[in-house]
Design a protein around this motif. Structure first.
Motif, PDB file in Angstrom:
ATOM      1  N   CYS A  39       0.845  -1.197   0.000  1.00 30.45           N
ATOM      2  CA  CYS A  39       0.000   0.000   0.000  1.00 30.45           C
ATOM      3  C   CYS A  39       0.877   1.242   0.000  1.00 30.45           C
ATOM      4  CB  CYS A  39      -0.921   0.013   1.215  1.00 30.45           C
ATOM      5  SG  CYS A  39      -0.067  -0.115   2.803  1.00 30.45           S
ATOM      6  N   LYS A  40       0.365   2.301  -0.616  1.00 30.51           N
ATOM      7  CA  LYS A  40       1.045   3.584  -0.597  1.00 30.51           C
ATOM      8  C   LYS A  40       0.555   4.394   0.598  1.00 30.51           C
ATOM      9  CE  LYS A  40       1.525   3.662  -5.627  1.00 30.51           C
ATOM     10  NZ  LYS A  40       1.189   4.387  -6.880  1.00 30.51           N
ATOM     11  N   GLU A  43      -2.792   6.209   0.074  1.00 22.85           N
ATOM     12  CA  GLU A  43      -3.698   5.516  -0.841  1.00 22.85           C
ATOM     13  C   GLU A  43      -5.080   5.356  -0.218  1.00 22.85           C
ATOM     14  OE1 GLU A  43      -3.014   1.932  -3.984  1.00 22.85           O
ATOM     15  OE2 GLU A  43      -2.236   1.653  -1.954  1.00 22.85           O
ATOM     16  N   ASP A  44      -6.131   5.656  -0.997  1.00 23.73           N
ATOM     17  CA  ASP A  44      -7.473   5.485  -0.462  1.00 23.73           C
ATOM     18  C   ASP A  44      -7.913   4.037  -0.621  1.00 23.73           C
ATOM     19  OD1 ASP A  44      -9.061   5.135  -3.047  1.00 23.73           O
ATOM     20  OD2 ASP A  44      -8.186   7.101  -3.400  1.00 23.73           O
ATOM     21  N   ILE A  46     -10.561   2.591  -1.996  1.00 23.70           N
ATOM     22  CA  ILE A  46     -11.044   2.146  -3.305  1.00 23.70           C
ATOM     23  C   ILE A  46      -9.875   1.821  -4.229  1.00 23.70           C
ATOM     24  CG2 ILE A  46     -12.303   2.845  -5.385  1.00 23.70           C
ATOM     25  CD1 ILE A  46     -14.104   4.535  -3.612  1.00 23.70           C
ATOM     26  N   THR A  47      -8.896   2.707  -4.273  1.00 24.41           N
ATOM     27  CA  THR A  47      -7.720   2.480  -5.125  1.00 24.41           C
ATOM     28  C   THR A  47      -6.991   1.221  -4.707  1.00 24.41           C
ATOM     29  OG1 THR A  47      -7.481   4.872  -5.439  1.00 24.41           O
ATOM     30  CG2 THR A  47      -5.585   3.496  -5.992  1.00 24.41           C
ATOM     31  N   TYR A  48      -6.866   1.026  -3.400  1.00 24.99           N
ATOM     32  CA  TYR A  48      -6.187  -0.172  -2.910  1.00 24.99           C
ATOM     33  C   TYR A  48      -6.969  -1.434  -3.281  1.00 24.99           C
ATOM     34  CZ  TYR A  48      -4.010  -3.555   0.181  1.00 24.99           C
ATOM     35  OH  TYR A  48      -3.375  -4.674   0.656  1.00 24.99           O
ATOM     36  N   THR A  49      -8.264  -1.407  -3.087  1.00 26.06           N
ATOM     37  CA  THR A  49      -9.090  -2.578  -3.357  1.00 26.06           C
ATOM     38  C   THR A  49      -9.053  -2.964  -4.836  1.00 26.06           C
ATOM     39  OG1 THR A  49     -10.556  -1.938  -1.538  1.00 26.06           O
ATOM     40  CG2 THR A  49     -11.402  -3.568  -3.080  1.00 26.06           C
ATOM     41  N   GLN A  50      -8.946  -1.991  -5.699  1.00 25.28           N
ATOM     42  CA  GLN A  50      -8.901  -2.259  -7.138  1.00 25.28           C
ATOM     43  C   GLN A  50      -7.713  -3.145  -7.526  1.00 25.28           C
ATOM     44  OE1 GLN A  50      -8.952   1.790  -8.573  1.00 25.28           O
ATOM     45  NE2 GLN A  50     -11.142   1.744  -9.011  1.00 25.28           N
ATOM     46  N   LYS A  51      -6.680  -3.147  -6.720  1.00 28.01           N
ATOM     47  CA  LYS A  51      -5.508  -3.970  -7.011  1.00 28.01           C
ATOM     48  C   LYS A  51      -5.826  -5.465  -6.994  1.00 28.01           C
ATOM     49  CE  LYS A  51      -2.201  -0.709  -4.941  1.00 28.01           C
ATOM     50  NZ  LYS A  51      -1.196  -0.524  -3.859  1.00 28.01           N
TER      51      LYS A  51
END
Length: 225
Positions: A39-40, A43-44, A46-51
């Protein structure tokens, strides 16, 4: 007969080893055990989950998530079609958070948590603690092995700021009556596991071996009928 695909999400700091005591009929289920992805810092969710989307190879899978993994599973279900979501020792919305979570969020005191000192504390207990404490550290080392401060800080902030106010549909919630992180008194609708703590996926594995597959199959049958 096509196998039922199930994807598993572990809890914060843990790996897929937390599921190792569960027994499955592999002639009926196709099991996929996922791990935490990098994770960054800012990072929010949603962006993380998209991975995780590229890792889901089957259509309409069942998602099983423990604790924070349950939140990830629910967020992922907003992005892809799933057959069912099963959360264990988790919450269905931020309305089920204990008061201390809300207090920590608004005061932002969680930023002062000494996440970088976890390794040092465990080392001291392993060296100078009593036998019970040492055995507990051995369990932590096996099942809660992800202790990078950057990752822990991101997880804590992300959980506290989860902006889910209403329950999602298609979620089966399994919760222990002795959960010390998400107290049972705050849980509004769940399959009750008597005496289950937050770590019941490990401690109450016999209950899960007797019931989890039945719960999944019954939920599928209900949906098809």
């Amino acid at each position: 007969m096509n196998k039922i695909p199930i994807y598993f999400f572990p809890g914060m700091s843990s790996t897929s080893l937390i599921f190792e005591r569960l027994e499955w009929d592999t002639s009926r289920f196709e099991l996929h055990f996922l791990e935490w992805l990098p994770c960054k810092k800012n990072e929010d969710l949603i962006t993380y989950t998209q991975k995780y989307i590229p890792l889901i190879q089957q259509k309409n899978p069942i998602l099983v998530g423990v604790s924070f993994g349950g939140i990830i599973a629910q967020e992922l279900a907003k992005l892809i079609d799933v057959q069912k979501i099963i959360i264990i020792s988790s919450v269905r919305s931020n309305r089920e958070f204990p008061k201390r979570f809300k207090w920590a969020k608004y005061t932002r005191l969680y930023k002062l948590l000494p996440t970088g000192g976890v390794e040092f504390i465990l080392h001291l207990i392993a060296r100078y603690g009593n036998e019970k404490q040492k055995r507990r550290v051995e369990l932590y080392n096996r099942y809660l092995s992800i202790r990078d401060p950057h990752y822990l800080n991101w997880c804590i902030r992300t959980v506290l700021n989860w902006d889910q106010k209403e329950d999602l549909k298609g979620v089966i919630h399994i919760h222990g009556t002795k959960d010390e992180i998400f107290p049972f008194k705050n849980i509004r609708s769940a399959i009750e596991v008597k005496g289950g703590t937050h770590a019941m996926i490990l401690i109450k594995y016999k209950w899960f071996n007797q019931n989890l597959q039945k719960i999944i199959l019954n939920s599928i049958n209900e949906k098809e009928s």
